[in-house]
Write a protein that holds these residues in place. Structure first.
Motif, PDB file in Angstrom:
ATOM      1  N   ILE A 103       7.450  11.430  -4.488  1.00 47.68           N
ATOM      2  CA  ILE A 103       7.503  10.527  -3.331  1.00 47.68           C
ATOM      3  C   ILE A 103       7.613   9.099  -3.829  1.00 47.68           C
ATOM      4  O   ILE A 103       6.896   8.697  -4.753  1.00 47.68           O
ATOM      5  CB  ILE A 103       6.240  10.668  -2.461  1.00 47.68           C
ATOM      6  N   TYR A 183      10.745  12.218  -0.750  1.00 45.36           N
ATOM      7  CA  TYR A 183      10.378  11.431   0.429  1.00 45.36           C
ATOM      8  C   TYR A 183      10.192   9.975   0.032  1.00 45.36           C
ATOM      9  O   TYR A 183       9.906   9.659  -1.122  1.00 45.36           O
ATOM     10  CB  TYR A 183       9.063  11.942   1.063  1.00 45.36           C
ATOM     11  N   VAL A 291       8.450   6.785   7.179  1.00 47.38           N
ATOM     12  CA  VAL A 291       8.785   7.803   6.194  1.00 47.38           C
ATOM     13  C   VAL A 291      10.249   8.197   6.297  1.00 47.38           C
ATOM     14  O   VAL A 291      10.815   8.231   7.382  1.00 47.38           O
ATOM     15  CB  VAL A 291       7.906   9.062   6.360  1.00 47.38           C
ATOM     16  N   GLY A 293      12.329  11.469   5.179  1.00 47.17           N
ATOM     17  CA  GLY A 293      12.158  12.811   4.648  1.00 47.17           C
ATOM     18  C   GLY A 293      12.271  13.844   5.747  1.00 47.17           C
ATOM     19  O   GLY A 293      12.075  13.543   6.927  1.00 47.17           O
TER      20      GLY A 293
END
Length: 368
Positions: A103, A183, A291, A293
Protein backbone atom coordinates in the motif's frame (compact mmCIF):
# COMPACT_ATOMS: atom_id res chain seq x y z
CA UNK A 1 -0.43 -16.43 13.51
CA UNK A 2 0.33 -12.92 14.72
CA UNK A 3 -1.83 -10.15 13.23
CA UNK A 4 0.27 -7.23 12.09
CA UNK A 5 -0.62 -3.73 13.32
CA UNK A 6 -0.54 -2.37 9.79
CA UNK A 7 -3.16 -4.84 8.59
CA UNK A 8 -5.56 -3.68 11.27
CA UNK A 9 -4.79 -0.01 10.70
CA UNK A 10 -5.25 -0.53 6.98
CA UNK A 11 -8.69 -1.90 7.73
CA UNK A 12 -9.53 1.16 9.82
CA UNK A 13 -8.21 3.62 7.27
CA UNK A 14 -10.00 1.98 4.38
CA UNK A 15 -13.28 1.81 6.28
CA UNK A 16 -12.97 5.52 6.99
CA UNK A 17 -12.22 6.19 3.36
CA UNK A 18 -15.04 4.15 1.91
CA UNK A 19 -17.84 4.78 4.39
CA UNK A 20 -20.59 6.56 2.46
CA UNK A 21 -24.14 6.17 3.71
CA UNK A 22 -25.53 6.79 0.24
CA UNK A 23 -23.56 4.02 -1.48
CA UNK A 24 -21.60 1.84 0.94
CA UNK A 25 -20.00 -0.15 -1.86
CA UNK A 26 -18.40 2.85 -3.53
CA UNK A 27 -14.68 3.41 -2.98
CA UNK A 28 -13.60 7.04 -3.04
CA UNK A 29 -10.77 7.70 -5.46
CA UNK A 30 -7.81 9.95 -4.71
CA UNK A 31 -7.74 13.21 -6.68
CA UNK A 32 -5.55 13.61 -9.72
CA UNK A 33 -5.44 17.36 -10.31
CA UNK A 34 -4.59 20.44 -8.24
CA UNK A 35 -8.25 21.45 -7.99
CA UNK A 36 -9.24 18.12 -6.48
CA UNK A 37 -12.23 16.97 -4.46
CA UNK A 38 -12.93 19.06 -1.37
CA UNK A 39 -12.88 17.38 2.03
CA UNK A 40 -15.23 18.44 4.84
CA UNK A 41 -13.42 19.51 8.00
CA UNK A 42 -14.20 21.12 11.32
CA UNK A 43 -10.95 22.84 12.31
CA UNK A 44 -8.05 24.69 10.74
CA UNK A 45 -4.88 22.83 9.81
CA UNK A 46 -1.32 23.87 10.70
CA UNK A 47 0.03 26.59 8.49
CA UNK A 48 3.80 26.16 8.41
CA UNK A 49 6.35 23.34 8.39
CA UNK A 50 6.67 22.20 11.98
CA UNK A 51 4.24 24.77 13.39
CA UNK A 52 0.50 24.89 13.84
CA UNK A 53 -2.11 27.42 12.83
CA UNK A 54 -5.42 28.10 14.52
CA UNK A 55 -5.95 24.39 15.19
CA UNK A 56 -3.20 24.67 17.79
CA UNK A 57 -5.31 26.64 20.24
CA UNK A 58 -5.95 23.93 22.84
CA UNK A 59 -2.82 21.85 22.35
CA UNK A 60 -0.76 20.83 25.34
CA UNK A 61 3.04 20.80 25.35
CA UNK A 62 4.26 17.20 24.99
CA UNK A 63 6.04 15.69 27.98
CA UNK A 64 7.40 12.21 28.72
CA UNK A 65 4.56 9.84 29.51
CA UNK A 66 4.23 8.31 32.94
CA UNK A 67 2.16 5.39 31.76
CA UNK A 68 -0.83 6.63 33.76
CA UNK A 69 -3.74 6.76 31.35
CA UNK A 70 -5.65 8.99 33.75
CA UNK A 71 -3.11 11.77 33.25
CA UNK A 72 -3.72 11.93 29.53
CA UNK A 73 -5.82 14.92 28.54
CA UNK A 74 -6.53 14.66 24.81
CA UNK A 75 -9.57 16.46 23.45
CA UNK A 76 -11.47 13.93 21.37
CA UNK A 77 -14.71 15.14 19.83
CA UNK A 78 -17.83 13.01 20.15
CA UNK A 79 -19.86 12.19 17.07
CA UNK A 80 -23.49 11.44 17.83
CA UNK A 81 -24.23 10.23 14.32
CA UNK A 82 -22.20 7.02 14.54
CA UNK A 83 -24.13 4.13 16.06
CA UNK A 84 -23.29 0.96 14.16
CA UNK A 85 -20.87 -1.52 15.71
CA UNK A 86 -18.05 -3.17 13.75
CA UNK A 87 -18.98 -6.34 11.92
CA UNK A 88 -17.60 -9.54 13.45
CA UNK A 89 -15.86 -12.04 11.21
CA UNK A 90 -13.20 -14.72 11.29
CA UNK A 91 -9.80 -12.93 10.99
CA UNK A 92 -8.60 -15.75 8.77
CA UNK A 93 -11.12 -14.73 6.09
CA UNK A 94 -9.21 -11.63 5.03
CA UNK A 95 -10.64 -9.70 2.05
CA UNK A 96 -7.05 -8.88 1.17
CA UNK A 97 -6.45 -12.47 0.19
CA UNK A 98 -3.53 -14.70 1.10
CA UNK A 99 -0.73 -13.08 -0.91
CA UNK A 100 1.54 -10.13 -0.11
CA UNK A 101 -0.03 -6.66 -0.17
CA UNK A 102 1.70 -3.32 -0.77
CA UNK A 103 0.00 0.00 0.00
CA UNK A 104 1.25 3.50 -0.82
CA UNK A 105 0.51 5.99 1.98
CA UNK A 106 0.44 9.65 0.93
CA UNK A 107 0.12 12.75 3.11
CA UNK A 108 -0.18 16.06 1.27
CA UNK A 109 1.21 19.41 2.40
CA UNK A 110 -1.76 21.57 1.47
CA UNK A 111 -2.50 24.26 4.07
CA UNK A 112 -6.12 24.30 2.91
CA UNK A 113 -8.00 21.81 5.11
CA UNK A 114 -10.60 21.33 2.36
CA UNK A 115 -7.99 20.31 -0.24
CA UNK A 116 -6.20 17.07 -1.05
CA UNK A 117 -3.90 18.95 -3.44
CA UNK A 118 -0.33 20.16 -3.05
CA UNK A 119 2.84 18.10 -2.91
CA UNK A 120 3.19 14.75 -1.18
CA UNK A 121 4.75 15.68 2.16
CA UNK A 122 4.77 12.06 3.37
CA UNK A 123 5.39 9.10 1.05
CA UNK A 124 5.52 5.65 2.61
CA UNK A 125 5.02 2.06 1.52
CA UNK A 126 3.31 -0.39 3.82
CA UNK A 127 4.14 -4.00 2.89
CA UNK A 128 2.26 -6.96 4.33
CA UNK A 129 4.01 -10.28 3.60
CA UNK A 130 2.06 -13.35 2.61
CA UNK A 131 2.55 -14.99 6.02
CA UNK A 132 1.30 -11.82 7.83
CA UNK A 133 4.00 -12.42 10.45
CA UNK A 134 5.31 -8.85 10.35
CA UNK A 135 4.92 -5.65 8.38
CA UNK A 136 7.36 -3.22 6.76
CA UNK A 137 6.99 0.57 6.74
CA UNK A 138 9.29 2.02 4.07
CA UNK A 139 9.67 5.79 3.77
CA UNK A 140 10.74 7.72 0.69
CA UNK A 141 12.30 11.10 1.45
CA UNK A 142 10.47 13.90 -0.29
CA UNK A 143 13.67 15.41 -1.76
CA UNK A 144 14.74 12.18 -3.46
CA UNK A 145 15.76 12.93 -7.09
CA UNK A 146 14.02 10.43 -9.36
CA UNK A 147 12.65 9.79 -12.83
CA UNK A 148 8.98 10.78 -13.02
CA UNK A 149 7.21 8.87 -15.83
CA UNK A 150 6.27 11.21 -18.65
CA UNK A 151 7.62 14.29 -16.86
CA UNK A 152 11.39 13.87 -16.77
CA UNK A 153 13.31 14.11 -13.52
CA UNK A 154 12.47 15.89 -10.29
CA UNK A 155 11.97 15.54 -6.57
CA UNK A 156 9.69 12.64 -5.80
CA UNK A 157 7.31 14.82 -3.79
CA UNK A 158 6.53 16.83 -6.93
CA UNK A 159 5.21 13.78 -8.80
CA UNK A 160 1.81 14.03 -7.11
CA UNK A 161 1.43 17.78 -7.67
CA UNK A 162 2.47 17.48 -11.32
CA UNK A 163 0.67 14.30 -12.30
CA UNK A 164 -1.64 13.16 -9.50
CA UNK A 165 -2.04 9.83 -7.79
CA UNK A 166 -1.31 7.67 -10.83
CA UNK A 167 1.96 9.46 -11.54
CA UNK A 168 3.19 9.20 -7.96
CA UNK A 169 2.21 5.55 -7.87
CA UNK A 170 4.10 4.86 -11.10
CA UNK A 171 7.13 6.84 -9.90
CA UNK A 172 7.43 4.83 -6.69
CA UNK A 173 6.86 1.54 -8.52
CA UNK A 174 9.49 2.29 -11.17
CA UNK A 175 12.04 3.41 -8.57
CA UNK A 176 11.74 -0.01 -6.93
CA UNK A 177 12.00 -2.00 -10.14
CA UNK A 178 8.31 -2.42 -10.88
CA UNK A 179 6.88 -3.17 -7.43
CA UNK A 180 3.15 -3.75 -7.67
CA UNK A 181 1.23 -1.26 -5.52
CA UNK A 182 -2.18 -2.65 -4.63
CA UNK A 183 -3.77 0.39 -2.98
CA UNK A 184 -3.10 4.07 -2.39
CA UNK A 185 -4.25 5.75 0.84
CA UNK A 186 -4.20 9.53 0.91
CA UNK A 187 -4.78 11.83 3.89
CA UNK A 188 -4.50 15.53 4.72
CA UNK A 189 -3.51 17.45 7.84
CA UNK A 190 -7.02 17.52 9.23
CA UNK A 191 -7.41 13.77 9.00
CA UNK A 192 -4.22 13.37 11.03
CA UNK A 193 -5.35 15.85 13.68
CA UNK A 194 -8.81 14.27 13.93
CA UNK A 195 -7.31 10.83 14.44
CA UNK A 196 -4.91 12.13 17.12
CA UNK A 197 -7.76 13.76 19.02
CA UNK A 198 -10.00 10.70 18.76
CA UNK A 199 -7.17 8.56 20.14
CA UNK A 200 -6.73 11.12 22.96
CA UNK A 201 -3.04 11.10 22.08
CA UNK A 202 -0.47 8.38 21.52
CA UNK A 203 3.07 7.46 22.60
CA UNK A 204 6.27 7.43 20.54
CA UNK A 205 9.88 6.59 21.32
CA UNK A 206 11.60 9.85 20.36
CA UNK A 207 15.16 9.39 19.13
CA UNK A 208 16.24 13.06 19.16
CA UNK A 209 15.29 15.78 21.64
CA UNK A 210 14.03 18.92 19.91
CA UNK A 211 11.70 21.86 20.29
CA UNK A 212 9.45 23.93 18.02
CA UNK A 213 7.99 27.40 18.48
CA UNK A 214 4.44 27.54 17.10
CA UNK A 215 4.26 30.51 14.76
CA UNK A 216 0.61 31.38 15.37
CA UNK A 217 0.72 31.32 19.18
CA UNK A 218 4.38 31.57 20.21
CA UNK A 219 3.99 28.39 22.25
CA UNK A 220 7.14 26.29 22.55
CA UNK A 221 6.61 22.57 22.10
CA UNK A 222 9.38 20.46 23.65
CA UNK A 223 10.00 16.87 22.56
CA UNK A 224 12.24 15.17 25.12
CA UNK A 225 14.34 12.17 24.11
CA UNK A 226 12.72 8.85 24.99
CA UNK A 227 9.07 7.90 25.36
CA UNK A 228 6.76 10.91 25.01
CA UNK A 229 3.02 11.42 24.77
CA UNK A 230 1.65 13.41 21.81
CA UNK A 231 -1.84 14.88 21.65
CA UNK A 232 -3.92 17.46 19.77
CA UNK A 233 -1.80 19.20 17.10
CA UNK A 234 1.50 18.25 18.73
CA UNK A 235 1.45 14.90 16.94
CA UNK A 236 1.44 16.64 13.56
CA UNK A 237 4.12 19.11 14.65
CA UNK A 238 6.31 16.22 15.78
CA UNK A 239 5.83 14.28 12.55
CA UNK A 240 6.62 17.28 10.34
CA UNK A 241 9.65 18.75 12.12
CA UNK A 242 13.00 18.41 10.34
CA UNK A 243 14.95 21.55 11.22
CA UNK A 244 17.42 21.01 14.10
CA UNK A 245 17.23 17.21 13.72
CA UNK A 246 20.69 15.69 13.06
CA UNK A 247 19.77 14.25 9.66
CA UNK A 248 16.94 16.63 8.84
CA UNK A 249 14.35 15.07 6.55
CA UNK A 250 15.83 11.58 7.07
CA UNK A 251 15.09 11.80 10.80
CA UNK A 252 11.67 13.17 9.98
CA UNK A 253 10.82 10.03 8.01
CA UNK A 254 11.82 7.97 11.06
CA UNK A 255 9.49 10.07 13.18
CA UNK A 256 6.65 9.53 10.72
CA UNK A 257 7.08 5.78 10.95
CA UNK A 258 7.25 5.98 14.75
CA UNK A 259 4.03 8.00 14.77
CA UNK A 260 2.22 5.39 12.68
CA UNK A 261 3.33 2.62 15.04
CA UNK A 262 2.32 4.70 18.07
CA UNK A 263 -1.10 5.36 16.59
CA UNK A 264 -1.60 1.68 15.87
CA UNK A 265 -0.71 0.79 19.44
CA UNK A 266 -3.05 3.41 20.87
CA UNK A 267 -5.84 2.37 18.51
CA UNK A 268 -5.62 -1.10 19.99
CA UNK A 269 -6.00 0.34 23.49
CA UNK A 270 -9.02 2.44 22.53
CA UNK A 271 -10.84 -0.45 20.91
CA UNK A 272 -10.04 -2.80 23.79
CA UNK A 273 -11.52 -0.20 26.15
CA UNK A 274 -14.70 0.18 24.09
CA UNK A 275 -15.06 -1.54 20.69
CA UNK A 276 -18.28 0.39 20.11
CA UNK A 277 -16.22 3.56 19.65
CA UNK A 278 -15.10 2.50 16.18
CA UNK A 279 -18.01 4.18 14.29
CA UNK A 280 -17.06 7.44 16.01
CA UNK A 281 -13.61 7.17 14.46
CA UNK A 282 -15.22 6.60 11.07
CA UNK A 283 -17.20 9.82 11.47
CA UNK A 284 -14.06 11.76 12.40
CA UNK A 285 -11.96 10.74 9.43
CA UNK A 286 -14.07 9.64 6.50
CA UNK A 287 -13.92 13.04 4.76
CA UNK A 288 -10.16 13.42 5.19
CA UNK A 289 -8.88 10.10 3.87
CA UNK A 290 -9.19 8.72 0.35
CA UNK A 291 -8.33 5.38 -1.19
CA UNK A 292 -7.53 4.11 -4.65
CA UNK A 293 -8.15 0.38 -4.90
CA UNK A 294 -10.67 -2.26 -5.87
CA UNK A 295 -12.30 -3.08 -2.53
CA UNK A 296 -15.60 -1.98 -1.03
CA UNK A 297 -16.63 -0.97 2.46
CA UNK A 298 -18.09 -4.38 3.31
CA UNK A 299 -14.64 -5.92 2.80
CA UNK A 300 -12.99 -3.42 5.12
CA UNK A 301 -15.59 -3.77 7.85
CA UNK A 302 -14.82 -7.49 7.81
CA UNK A 303 -11.26 -6.66 8.91
CA UNK A 304 -12.16 -4.57 11.96
CA UNK A 305 -11.98 -7.43 14.53
CA UNK A 306 -8.25 -7.52 13.89
CA UNK A 307 -7.96 -4.10 15.53
CA UNK A 308 -7.82 -5.75 18.95
CA UNK A 309 -4.96 -8.13 18.04
CA UNK A 310 -2.09 -5.78 17.27
CA UNK A 311 1.61 -6.23 18.01
CA UNK A 312 3.58 -3.07 17.12
CA UNK A 313 6.83 -4.96 17.70
CA UNK A 314 6.15 -6.79 14.43
CA UNK A 315 7.06 -3.70 12.39
CA UNK A 316 10.17 -3.24 10.24
CA UNK A 317 11.01 0.47 9.95
CA UNK A 318 12.99 1.28 6.78
CA UNK A 319 13.80 4.05 4.33
CA UNK A 320 14.59 3.82 0.63
CA UNK A 321 18.38 4.35 0.86
CA UNK A 322 20.32 7.36 -0.36
CA UNK A 323 24.05 7.90 -0.86
CA UNK A 324 24.06 11.56 0.13
CA UNK A 325 22.96 15.06 -0.86
CA UNK A 326 23.53 17.32 -3.86
CA UNK A 327 22.32 20.43 -5.68
CA UNK A 328 20.47 19.95 -8.98
CA UNK A 329 18.98 22.91 -10.81
CA UNK A 330 19.30 25.04 -7.70
CA UNK A 331 17.45 22.50 -5.58
CA UNK A 332 18.82 20.58 -2.61
CA UNK A 333 18.17 16.91 -3.36
CA UNK A 334 18.80 13.42 -2.02
CA UNK A 335 20.69 11.03 -4.29
CA UNK A 336 19.24 7.51 -4.50
CA UNK A 337 21.50 4.58 -3.64
CA UNK A 338 20.77 2.62 -6.80
CA UNK A 339 22.37 -0.67 -5.75
CA UNK A 340 20.69 -0.92 -2.38
CA UNK A 341 17.38 0.41 -3.70
CA UNK A 342 17.43 -2.30 -6.38
CA UNK A 343 17.93 -4.87 -3.62
CA UNK A 344 15.02 -3.42 -1.65
CA UNK A 345 12.80 -3.47 -4.73
CA UNK A 346 13.69 -7.09 -5.37
CA UNK A 347 12.91 -7.95 -1.75
CA UNK A 348 9.48 -6.34 -2.06
CA UNK A 349 8.72 -8.09 -5.33
CA UNK A 350 9.84 -11.45 -3.92
CA UNK A 351 8.19 -10.88 -0.53
CA UNK A 352 11.51 -11.25 1.27
CA UNK A 353 11.96 -7.98 3.18
CA UNK A 354 13.21 -9.91 6.22
CA UNK A 355 16.14 -11.18 4.13
CA UNK A 356 16.85 -7.63 2.96
CA UNK A 357 17.00 -6.43 6.56
CA UNK A 358 19.37 -9.25 7.49
CA UNK A 359 21.69 -8.14 4.67
CA UNK A 360 21.39 -4.35 4.84
CA UNK A 361 19.95 -3.56 8.26
CA UNK A 362 17.47 -0.78 9.04
CA UNK A 363 19.81 2.22 9.27
CA UNK A 364 19.00 5.22 7.09
CA UNK A 365 22.05 7.48 7.34
CA UNK A 366 23.82 7.84 3.95
CA UNK A 367 26.37 5.08 3.64
CA UNK A 368 25.19 3.59 6.94
Amino acid sequence: MRISPALATLAAALVLTSCDAGDPATTQVAPTTEGRDAATTSASAPTTDGTAGSADGGATTSTPTTGDAAARTGSATTSSGATAAPTTTDPRDSPLGSGPVTILLVGTDSRDPSSMGGQSDTIMLLHLPEDREDVALISLTRDMWVDIPGLGQGKINSAFARGGTDTLRATVSDLLGGVEIDYVLQSNFQGFINLTRWLEGFEVDNQHASSVVVGSTGREVVFEEGEIWLENTDGLIYARQRQTLPLGDLDRTERQRAVLVGMMDRLQERLEEDPQDFPELVAHLRDNVKVTGDLDVADFVALTPLLTELDPDDTLSLMVPITGFDMIGGQSVNIVDREQTAALGQALRQDSVDAYVERWGTGYAPGG
